[in-house]
Scaffold this motif. Structure first.
Motif, PDB file in Angstrom:
ATOM      1  N   PHE A 230     -30.906 -52.404 -87.253  1.00  0.00           N
ATOM      2  CA  PHE A 230     -30.154 -53.589 -86.832  1.00  0.00           C
ATOM      3  C   PHE A 230     -28.656 -53.434 -87.068  1.00  0.00           C
ATOM      4  CE2 PHE A 230     -34.315 -55.751 -87.105  1.00  0.00           C
ATOM      5  CZ  PHE A 230     -34.325 -56.267 -85.834  1.00  0.00           C
ATOM      6  N   ARG A 231     -28.289 -52.630 -88.058  1.00  0.00           N
ATOM      7  CA  ARG A 231     -26.880 -52.533 -88.414  1.00  0.00           C
ATOM      8  C   ARG A 231     -26.140 -51.475 -87.599  1.00  0.00           C
ATOM      9  NH1 ARG A 231     -23.640 -54.659 -91.891  1.00  0.00           N
ATOM     10  NH2 ARG A 231     -21.924 -53.485 -92.812  1.00  0.00           N
ATOM     11  N   PHE A 232     -26.831 -50.365 -87.300  1.00  0.00           N
ATOM     12  CA  PHE A 232     -26.097 -49.226 -86.744  1.00  0.00           C
ATOM     13  C   PHE A 232     -26.424 -48.875 -85.291  1.00  0.00           C
ATOM     14  CE2 PHE A 232     -26.286 -48.325 -91.402  1.00  0.00           C
ATOM     15  CZ  PHE A 232     -24.935 -48.548 -91.653  1.00  0.00           C
ATOM     16  N   THR A 233     -27.583 -49.275 -84.785  1.00  0.00           N
ATOM     17  CA  THR A 233     -27.911 -48.852 -83.417  1.00  0.00           C
ATOM     18  C   THR A 233     -27.436 -49.897 -82.407  1.00  0.00           C
ATOM     19  OG1 THR A 233     -30.074 -49.907 -83.285  1.00  0.00           O
ATOM     20  CG2 THR A 233     -30.002 -47.720 -84.288  1.00  0.00           C
ATOM     21  N   ARG A 234     -27.184 -49.433 -81.195  1.00  0.00           N
ATOM     22  CA  ARG A 234     -26.714 -50.345 -80.158  1.00  0.00           C
ATOM     23  C   ARG A 234     -27.789 -51.381 -79.838  1.00  0.00           C
ATOM     24  NH1 ARG A 234     -24.108 -48.848 -74.192  1.00  0.00           N
ATOM     25  NH2 ARG A 234     -22.174 -49.950 -74.593  1.00  0.00           N
ATOM     26  N   ILE A 235     -29.042 -50.919 -79.762  1.00  0.00           N
ATOM     27  CA  ILE A 235     -30.132 -51.860 -79.438  1.00  0.00           C
ATOM     28  C   ILE A 235     -30.268 -52.909 -80.540  1.00  0.00           C
ATOM     29  CG2 ILE A 235     -32.623 -52.065 -79.021  1.00  0.00           C
ATOM     30  CD1 ILE A 235     -32.537 -49.239 -77.861  1.00  0.00           C
TER      31      ILE A 235
ATOM     32  N   ILE B  74     -26.074 -58.498 -71.132  1.00  0.00           N
ATOM     33  CA  ILE B  74     -27.321 -58.172 -71.835  1.00  0.00           C
ATOM     34  C   ILE B  74     -28.472 -58.903 -71.139  1.00  0.00           C
ATOM     35  CG2 ILE B  74     -28.597 -58.537 -74.000  1.00  0.00           C
ATOM     36  CD1 ILE B  74     -25.858 -58.187 -75.447  1.00  0.00           C
ATOM     37  N   SER B  75     -29.566 -58.186 -70.876  1.00  0.00           N
ATOM     38  CA  SER B  75     -30.735 -58.824 -70.271  1.00  0.00           C
ATOM     39  C   SER B  75     -31.570 -59.464 -71.384  1.00  0.00           C
ATOM     40  CB  SER B  75     -31.573 -57.786 -69.520  1.00  0.00           C
ATOM     41  OG  SER B  75     -32.844 -58.328 -69.269  1.00  0.00           O
TER      42      SER B  75
ATOM     43  N   LEU C  60     -16.454 -56.790 -80.169  1.00  0.00           N
ATOM     44  CA  LEU C  60     -15.721 -56.058 -79.129  1.00  0.00           C
ATOM     45  C   LEU C  60     -16.591 -54.933 -78.555  1.00  0.00           C
ATOM     46  CD1 LEU C  60     -12.186 -55.825 -80.774  1.00  0.00           C
ATOM     47  CD2 LEU C  60     -12.948 -57.403 -79.009  1.00  0.00           C
ATOM     48  N   GLU C  61     -17.271 -54.241 -79.450  1.00  0.00           N
ATOM     49  CA  GLU C  61     -18.110 -53.107 -79.045  1.00  0.00           C
ATOM     50  C   GLU C  61     -19.173 -53.549 -78.025  1.00  0.00           C
ATOM     51  OE1 GLU C  61     -19.947 -51.520 -82.536  1.00  0.00           O
ATOM     52  OE2 GLU C  61     -21.254 -50.206 -81.375  1.00  0.00           O
ATOM     53  N   LEU C  62     -19.787 -54.701 -78.278  1.00  0.00           N
ATOM     54  CA  LEU C  62     -20.855 -55.154 -77.383  1.00  0.00           C
ATOM     55  C   LEU C  62     -20.320 -55.719 -76.074  1.00  0.00           C
ATOM     56  CD1 LEU C  62     -23.603 -56.709 -79.667  1.00  0.00           C
ATOM     57  CD2 LEU C  62     -23.595 -54.516 -78.514  1.00  0.00           C
ATOM     58  N   GLY C  63     -19.007 -55.958 -76.014  1.00  0.00           N
ATOM     59  CA  GLY C  63     -18.406 -56.336 -74.734  1.00  0.00           C
ATOM     60  C   GLY C  63     -18.592 -55.222 -73.711  1.00  0.00           C
ATOM     61  N   ALA C  64     -18.708 -53.989 -74.203  1.00  0.00           N
ATOM     62  CA  ALA C  64     -18.855 -52.825 -73.324  1.00  0.00           C
ATOM     63  C   ALA C  64     -20.316 -52.424 -73.175  1.00  0.00           C
ATOM     64  CB  ALA C  64     -18.039 -51.665 -73.900  1.00  0.00           C
ATOM     65  N   VAL C  65     -21.217 -53.394 -73.312  1.00  0.00           N
ATOM     66  CA  VAL C  65     -22.650 -53.066 -73.347  1.00  0.00           C
ATOM     67  C   VAL C  65     -23.154 -52.488 -72.017  1.00  0.00           C
ATOM     68  CG1 VAL C  65     -23.601 -55.313 -72.649  1.00  0.00           C
ATOM     69  CG2 VAL C  65     -24.807 -53.941 -74.348  1.00  0.00           C
ATOM     70  N   THR C  66     -22.472 -52.780 -70.933  1.00  0.00           N
ATOM     71  CA  THR C  66     -22.924 -52.251 -69.633  1.00  0.00           C
ATOM     72  C   THR C  66     -22.327 -50.868 -69.351  1.00  0.00           C
ATOM     73  OG1 THR C  66     -21.117 -53.437 -68.576  1.00  0.00           O
ATOM     74  CG2 THR C  66     -23.278 -54.512 -68.533  1.00  0.00           C
ATOM     75  N   ARG C  67     -21.465 -50.395 -70.277  1.00  0.00           N
ATOM     76  CA  ARG C  67     -20.815 -49.084 -70.054  1.00  0.00           C
ATOM     77  C   ARG C  67     -21.478 -48.001 -70.917  1.00  0.00           C
ATOM     78  NH1 ARG C  67     -14.723 -50.209 -71.538  1.00  0.00           N
ATOM     79  NH2 ARG C  67     -14.617 -47.962 -71.237  1.00  0.00           N
ATOM     80  N   LYS C  68     -21.326 -46.755 -70.468  1.00  0.00           N
ATOM     81  CA  LYS C  68     -21.874 -45.642 -71.243  1.00  0.00           C
ATOM     82  C   LYS C  68     -20.844 -44.535 -71.447  1.00  0.00           C
ATOM     83  CE  LYS C  68     -26.802 -46.264 -70.567  1.00  0.00           C
ATOM     84  NZ  LYS C  68     -26.757 -47.625 -70.022  1.00  0.00           N
ATOM     85  N   ASP C  69     -19.583 -44.784 -71.011  1.00  0.00           N
ATOM     86  CA  ASP C  69     -18.521 -43.783 -71.192  1.00  0.00           C
ATOM     87  C   ASP C  69     -17.952 -43.921 -72.605  1.00  0.00           C
ATOM     88  OD1 ASP C  69     -17.592 -46.341 -70.307  1.00  0.00           O
ATOM     89  OD2 ASP C  69     -15.599 -45.492 -70.002  1.00  0.00           O
ATOM     90  N   TRP C  70     -18.616 -43.284 -73.562  1.00  0.00           N
ATOM     91  CA  TRP C  70     -18.305 -43.507 -74.979  1.00  0.00           C
ATOM     92  C   TRP C  70     -16.837 -43.226 -75.340  1.00  0.00           C
ATOM     93  CZ3 TRP C  70     -22.172 -46.351 -75.979  1.00  0.00           C
ATOM     94  CH2 TRP C  70     -23.446 -46.043 -75.486  1.00  0.00           C
ATOM     95  N   PRO C  71     -16.219 -42.103 -74.856  1.00  0.00           N
ATOM     96  CA  PRO C  71     -14.806 -41.902 -75.200  1.00  0.00           C
ATOM     97  C   PRO C  71     -13.929 -43.030 -74.659  1.00  0.00           C
ATOM     98  CG  PRO C  71     -15.751 -39.892 -74.236  1.00  0.00           C
ATOM     99  CD  PRO C  71     -16.757 -40.978 -74.053  1.00  0.00           C
ATOM    100  N   GLY C  72     -14.247 -43.493 -73.444  1.00  0.00           N
ATOM    101  CA  GLY C  72     -13.499 -44.601 -72.846  1.00  0.00           C
ATOM    102  C   GLY C  72     -13.652 -45.869 -73.670  1.00  0.00           C
TER     103      GLY C  72
ATOM    104  N   ILE D 253     -11.615 -62.925 -75.607  1.00  0.00           N
ATOM    105  CA  ILE D 253     -10.913 -62.273 -74.487  1.00  0.00           C
ATOM    106  C   ILE D 253     -11.071 -60.753 -74.604  1.00  0.00           C
ATOM    107  CG2 ILE D 253      -8.651 -61.866 -73.416  1.00  0.00           C
ATOM    108  CD1 ILE D 253      -7.860 -64.721 -74.343  1.00  0.00           C
ATOM    109  N   GLY D 254     -10.895 -60.237 -75.834  1.00  0.00           N
ATOM    110  CA  GLY D 254     -11.043 -58.795 -76.051  1.00  0.00           C
ATOM    111  C   GLY D 254     -12.432 -58.308 -75.667  1.00  0.00           C
ATOM    112  N   ARG D 255     -13.442 -59.089 -76.043  1.00  0.00           N
ATOM    113  CA  ARG D 255     -14.828 -58.728 -75.704  1.00  0.00           C
ATOM    114  C   ARG D 255     -15.008 -58.649 -74.187  1.00  0.00           C
ATOM    115  NH1 ARG D 255     -19.100 -62.991 -77.702  1.00  0.00           N
ATOM    116  NH2 ARG D 255     -18.174 -64.136 -75.983  1.00  0.00           N
ATOM    117  N   ALA D 256     -14.413 -59.609 -73.473  1.00  0.00           N
ATOM    118  CA  ALA D 256     -14.510 -59.580 -72.000  1.00  0.00           C
ATOM    119  C   ALA D 256     -13.761 -58.369 -71.442  1.00  0.00           C
ATOM    120  CB  ALA D 256     -13.947 -60.875 -71.427  1.00  0.00           C
ATOM    121  N   LEU D 257     -12.611 -58.053 -72.020  1.00  0.00           N
ATOM    122  CA  LEU D 257     -11.815 -56.922 -71.514  1.00  0.00           C
ATOM    123  C   LEU D 257     -12.529 -55.587 -71.734  1.00  0.00           C
ATOM    124  CD1 LEU D 257      -8.205 -57.904 -72.691  1.00  0.00           C
ATOM    125  CD2 LEU D 257      -9.178 -58.093 -70.405  1.00  0.00           C
ATOM    126  N   MET D 258     -13.361 -55.533 -72.784  1.00  0.00           N
ATOM    127  CA  MET D 258     -14.080 -54.280 -73.078  1.00  0.00           C
ATOM    128  C   MET D 258     -15.029 -53.885 -71.940  1.00  0.00           C
ATOM    129  SD  MET D 258     -13.171 -52.816 -75.876  1.00  0.00           S
ATOM    130  CE  MET D 258     -14.511 -51.677 -76.162  1.00  0.00           C
TER     131      MET D 258
END
Lengths: 293, 234
Positions: free
Chosen positions: A161-166, A185-186, B97-109, B145-150
């Motif tokens: 829960f802390r470290f993985t994206r899922i 997120i679905s 912020l990280e989860l704002g990019a949940v639909t992306r997979k370009d990790w360096p980006g 806003i940052g989350r949306a921009l991600m």
């Protein structure tokens, strides 16, 4: 001292198993808002899967562990797809009743598959069944193995829960489902994962508990009610609360059985829960949360 | 860029949006104004796939999007900053912020965008490990806003970003909206605060009872007593 240490370690061990059942309930409840009344039957069913793998097919205990957890995960996913997703637009009562129905289906299926092999099936111990003395403390190796396994599973879950994206996606959905939907997120997939993860942890608990108990199709309810009590003590949405609640239920049950009377084993934890909920209706960890804010 | 034609949204037997038509040109800031219950939030929820329209068309860069799930809108570049921030309170600023990019997979980006967010919102940098729920309203708005921009949106839909903020923070928010627009972001701004809308938007549409009741240059709105009186109750 000897009796106390024996009761304490026994209580902590069974408490850790209740905590695992409670964590499964909390994972599902946090994500979906549903109390899964089939959690005990998932535990029972996975216990039988482990028994079949280890005893009937003669495979090693770690493989039985994998069969129970993976089997539980798949069972959780299938039941979500077949039973819960179809009811997604009904109210919460309909969904909760579906979990009760699932409990009966699992119990009946277990009777059909494993019921003819004797009322109670035993699972061979994975360590020496003889207690050993460490100083003044009596330790049962089988209990220690189950406790170590339960702690390891809790740590793996916490890391998940802390470290993985899922894991983070599941936490975000539990925190605010609307915001989760807005970032893409679905939610339905998260619900499926929550049911899968909840059932997988029930499977893990079952395979740890199996060498300490006997397996029978009606065993699920007793574990469910203790796990549910632990989850309620922890506030129903807190994973750490579920662990604290599980340990408390296990230790009180063990102490009451040892110092008062064995008939008090079933009653004592619920007396404590009544007391805790009168003082703190939202669970033990809510006091801490209130201070946090 | 975002072209809405004859949009109709119905909740049960209630028609919430009726034959709404307007567009948001690329690179512009368009304001959507209206009182409580006028259909503004329903409009944004329809434009992000949270609500399915009963009829009408939502074309984004020429592609029909009406009926897509929310994820489809995010993947095409339309992202909403919801009313009331709606951050994940028990998660850290970094995780939000990280989860704002949940639909992306370009990790360096994603990593470089994360750094960029802390350049756009330097006040968030010292708080990145803090729970988002423990931040002030203005800081939570920055997180939202940052989350949306991600998600690297092309069009940002902002639902009342000034609501509940102190006047000084509202002024910062206006600067942020203008700065984002200068970076090339198209913005549809839903507001009750006509001053904020007039300060940032080029065009404005006023929704009343689910219909577009006025369309025109945003700058003229503040000086138009007929518009204020009739549609905003001032």
């Amino acid at each position: 001292m000897l009796l106390f240490s024996y009761l304490l370690l026994g209580g902590i061990t069974t408490g850790a198993l209740y905590a695992l059942v409670a964590i499964g309930l909390v994972v599902v409840n946090k994500s979906t808002g549903i109390i899964n009344f089939a959690q005990g039957e998932l535990f029972m069913f996975c216990g039988f899967l482990a028994w079949m793998t280890h005893v009937q097919f003669g495979l090693a205990y770690p493989l039985a562990f994998i069969a129970a957890t993976v089997g539980g995960f798949l069972l959780g996913i299938v039941t979500d797809r077949l039973a819960f997703r179809a009811l997604a637009k009904t109210d919460i009562v309909g969904l909760v009743l579906a979990t009760v129905g699932l409990a009966f289906v699992l119990r009946g299926t277990a009777r059909m598959i494993w019921g003819g092999k004797g009322d109670y099936l035993s699972f061979p111990p994975i360590t020496s069944p003889e207690p050993v003395m460490i100083g003044d403390i009596m330790v049962v190796p089988q209990q220690m193995a189950a406790l170590a396994g339960a702690i390891a599973i809790m740590l793996v879950f916490a890391a998940f829960f802390r470290f993985t994206r899922i894991g983070k996606i599941m936490r975000a959905t539990a925190d605010n489902a609307k915001a989760a939907t807005l970032v893409g997120i679905s939610i339905q997939n998260v619900y499926t994962l929550a049911f899968g993860a909840g059932a997988a942890i029930a499977g893990a608990a079952a395979v740890l508990a199996a060498p300490l108990t006997l397996l029978y199709p009606d065993m699920g309810f007793s574990f469910f009610i203790k796990g549910f009590a632990a989850a309620v003590l922890g506030g129903l949405t807190s994973l750490s609360g579920a662990v604290v609640g599980g340990l408390l239920v296990g230790v009180i049950e063990s102490m009451a059985g040892g110092y008062i009377d064995s008939s008090m084993m079933e009653v004592a934890p619920f007396l404590l829960i009544m007391l805790v909920l009168i003082i703190c209706p939202t669970g033990l960890l809510s006091l801490h949360k209130t201070r946090d804010v | 860029m975002l072209d809405i034609q004859h949009l109709r949204v119905v909740y049960g037997i209630t028609e919430v949006l009726r034959d709404v038509t307007f567009d948001v040109p690329q690179g512009s800031i368009v304001a959507l104004l209206g009182g409580n219950g006028s259909g503004k939030t329903t409009m944004l929820n329809t434009l992000t796939g949270m609500v399915k329209p009963a009829a009408g068309s939502i074309r984004f860069e020429g592609i029909e999007c009406a009926g897509l799930p929310a994820k489809g809108f995010v993947q095409r570049g339309i992202v909403q900053v919801p009313q009331g921030r709606e951050v994940w309170p028990s998660m850290s600023v970094h995780e939000n912020l990280e989860l704002g990019a949940v639909t992306r997979k370009d990790w360096p980006g994603i990593r470089s965008d994360m750094e960029e967010m802390f350049e756009i919102f330097p006040k968030l940098k010292p708080h990145q490990r803090k729970r988002a729920g423990a931040l002030s309203g203005g800081e939570q708005q920055m997180v939202a806003i940052g989350r949306a921009l991600m998600a690297r949106p092309k069009c940002l839909l902002m639902d009342e970003p000034s609501a509940g903020l102190a006047p000084a923070i509202v002024s910062d928010m206006v600067d942020t909206i203008l700065a984002l627009n200068r970076r090339g972001l198209t913005i549809l701004l839903v507001e009750q605060n006509i001053g904020v809308a007039a300060a940032v938007a080029e065009y404005a549409h006023i929704l009343q009872n689910g219909e577009i009741a006025f369309s025109g240059a945003a700058a003229g709105l503040v000086d138009n007593p007929a518009v204020l009186g009739a549609y905003l109750g001032r």
